[in-house]
Scaffold this active site. Sequence first.
Site, short mmCIF file in Angstrom:
data_model
loop_
_atom_site.label_atom_id
_atom_site.label_comp_id
_atom_site.label_asym_id
_atom_site.label_seq_id
_atom_site.Cartn_x
_atom_site.Cartn_y
_atom_site.Cartn_z
N ALA A 1 0.81 -1.13 0.09
CA ALA A 1 -0.03 -0.05 -0.16
C ALA A 1 0.80 1.30 -0.01
O ALA A 1 2.04 1.36 0.32
CB ALA A 1 -0.93 -0.06 1.46
N GLY B 1 -0.73 -5.14 0.57
CA GLY B 1 -1.70 -5.11 -0.41
C GLY B 1 -1.47 -5.80 -1.61
O GLY B 1 -2.52 -6.14 -2.25
N GLU C 1 -2.37 -9.48 -1.10
CA GLU C 1 -3.85 -9.47 -0.99
C GLU C 1 -4.61 -9.06 -2.10
O GLU C 1 -5.54 -9.70 -2.42
CB GLU C 1 -4.37 -8.32 0.02
CG GLU C 1 -3.82 -8.64 1.52
CD GLU C 1 -3.98 -7.57 2.56
OE1 GLU C 1 -4.94 -7.86 3.46
OE2 GLU C 1 -3.55 -6.32 2.20
N GLU D 1 2.74 -6.31 7.26
CA GLU D 1 1.96 -5.07 8.14
C GLU D 1 2.51 -5.10 9.54
O GLU D 1 2.37 -3.95 10.04
CB GLU D 1 0.57 -5.18 7.84
CG GLU D 1 0.10 -4.81 6.34
CD GLU D 1 0.19 -5.98 5.50
OE1 GLU D 1 -0.45 -5.95 4.19
OE2 GLU D 1 0.73 -7.06 5.65
#
Length: 686
Positions: free
Chosen positions: A63, A102, A105, A125
């Site tokens: 991210a 992300g 993901e 994370e």
Amino acid sequence: MNAVTTLTVEDGVAVVTIDSPPVNALSAPVREGLKAAFAQAEGDDAVRAIVLACAGRTFIAGADIREFDSELVGPHLHDVQAVIEASTKPTVAAIHGTALGGGLEVALCCHFRVAVPSARVGLPEVALGLLPGAGGTQRLPRLAGVPAALDMMVGGRPIRADKACELGIIDKIVPEGELLAEAVSYARKAADAGTKLVRVRDRSEGLAQDTGPEVFAEFRKKHARAFHGFKAPANIVKAVEAAVALPFDEGFKREGELFEELVHSNESKAQRYQFFAERETAKIPDIPKDMPHIPVKSVGVIGAGTMGGGIAMNFLNIGLPVTIVEAKQEVLDRGVATIRKNYQITVDKGRMTAEQLDERMGLLKPSLAMDDLAQVDLIIEAVFEKLELKQEIFGKLDGIARPDAILASNTSFLDVDAIAAATQRPETVVGMHFFSPANVMKLLEVVRGEKSSDSVVATAMAVGRRIGKVAVLSRVCDGFIANRMMAPRMEAAQALILEGPMPSQVDKAMVAYGFPMGPFAMLDLVGLDVIGWDAATSSSSTVTEVLCEMGRWGQKKSGGFYDYDEKRRPSPSPVADQVVRDFQAKSGKQHREFSEREIVERLLFPVVNEGAKLLDEGIAIRASDVDVALVYGYGWPVFTGGPLFWADIVGLDRVIAGLEAAGHEPAPLLERIAADGRKLHQYQVA
């Protein structure tokens, strides 16, 4: 689709390509492009399958972290994932470089994943005080199983493509250089075969075993010490428990609730602050980014003791030849043997091969002659902390080293300018202060002397990063940043035990705060006799002096502030405690009970105060550099952000009041920033 996203279609396969340097982070434009491209490909009857690929050196690496503290712009990542996951056509993620956070993901929303052997995937994370908030805690266990998913997310370490394939995260490993062609072929074959498309969210093979309550209980017990002070690991475990116990949509909702708890917590804010602060350390305002670096292809180390050997290992590890010099053969032999022993331990743990050990030792040249340093590019002195000795060595180096060689001192306290003055080329002299053990600790303080040239400073900083250190720039002062900052903590601890608390109580409070050990346990580890005690002048005037006079020098003597067994395990010492009580009795101070919070504030507020002083003096460039130095140099708990970030959380008015109550004069900068309502951790030297 937009400036960072392209969509091409060939023979029924749509290829969505993200090109957003440097790491294809999931910024607003990337999310917009992904959503639009997948929607268009899904609605195009000519498209039978879709491949997601990335240009540049990596797949989506995570991210855009800066967005966590700002208002959302563009589509939410969840909405983008929903479009990808809803595809009725086979979708394939083509992974190279890293698919992190992300990025992984998003890949888990595709039906299939292919990767080159060099790729790595992970959900790191936790390092930011967060959990994977885009379905990672729900989808990963469904493929990899609960134990592996917990290890990946709580540990935060990426895994290799082959391991990911073994766990079912990746479906196929394809040759380097053929990723896109192989991904397109994989997608086309899936479409041609009419393969039944099962979303990861609907899969359950990973939840079929090792999912009972005892698995989570054992995991918590095993990692209790590592979890201490951190919120994210516990929330990750709770989210995976939800993945096991609840339908996907409910588990996904629970993940979101747990993520929100973290993103607004002081712990996560502190860890995110440290993430950016660490990267800021490389920026030196008055040295241009394009400042030429001096090539460093060979290194000399003077001193083969613990520090010298550890320093040498850093350079051997990256393949640079090192000449290590000592005055006596037996000392040199012992130093070389210690280096080999340290590497052998790594081999025994399976982290290095015997061939790699031999390669590194083959780069090491032991010598008794400083003349052997005549042609090396960087010379680091690591001898006993005595100014006259260091000046003598640098005086000799002045006539031996090449004129363009960098001369560095590993001094931890001494005046780098006084050392440089022993040469005719002070512009080539710089401090490079490694922390012990030098081959392990990540902090490197680069000390900029008054006459150190910009190119020498820039090179020393770059060399630090090259050997895997976090390099922080300091000006010259006694103790530089980290040692100077922490000296007041020890002084405060020594004063506090005269008012009532015993050393073990003080240490317990510091460990509860998050330090790996307290100040008195650290004294025992280092050795009470090496922190300034001199038998010839000892006068029984302090607790430490009396303990040293008794031969209680710490762990190496099986006794200091604590008693130690044969395995150096500590236990309370009746002898040391009685010495403390004797001093308490004659101190003239009123004794009382102290809470853990009071102990923490009494010891750490002076550290904050010292940080404000050195910033005011221009010793550090910015407050965030100070925090990074304390986290990496002294194990200051990262979930507090460091002393100056923590001070802002506590409140500067409280810090000032606490200092005054303990008889300390608050630093003028501290008072100015508090009066202006500013944040100490955001301060930068003008």
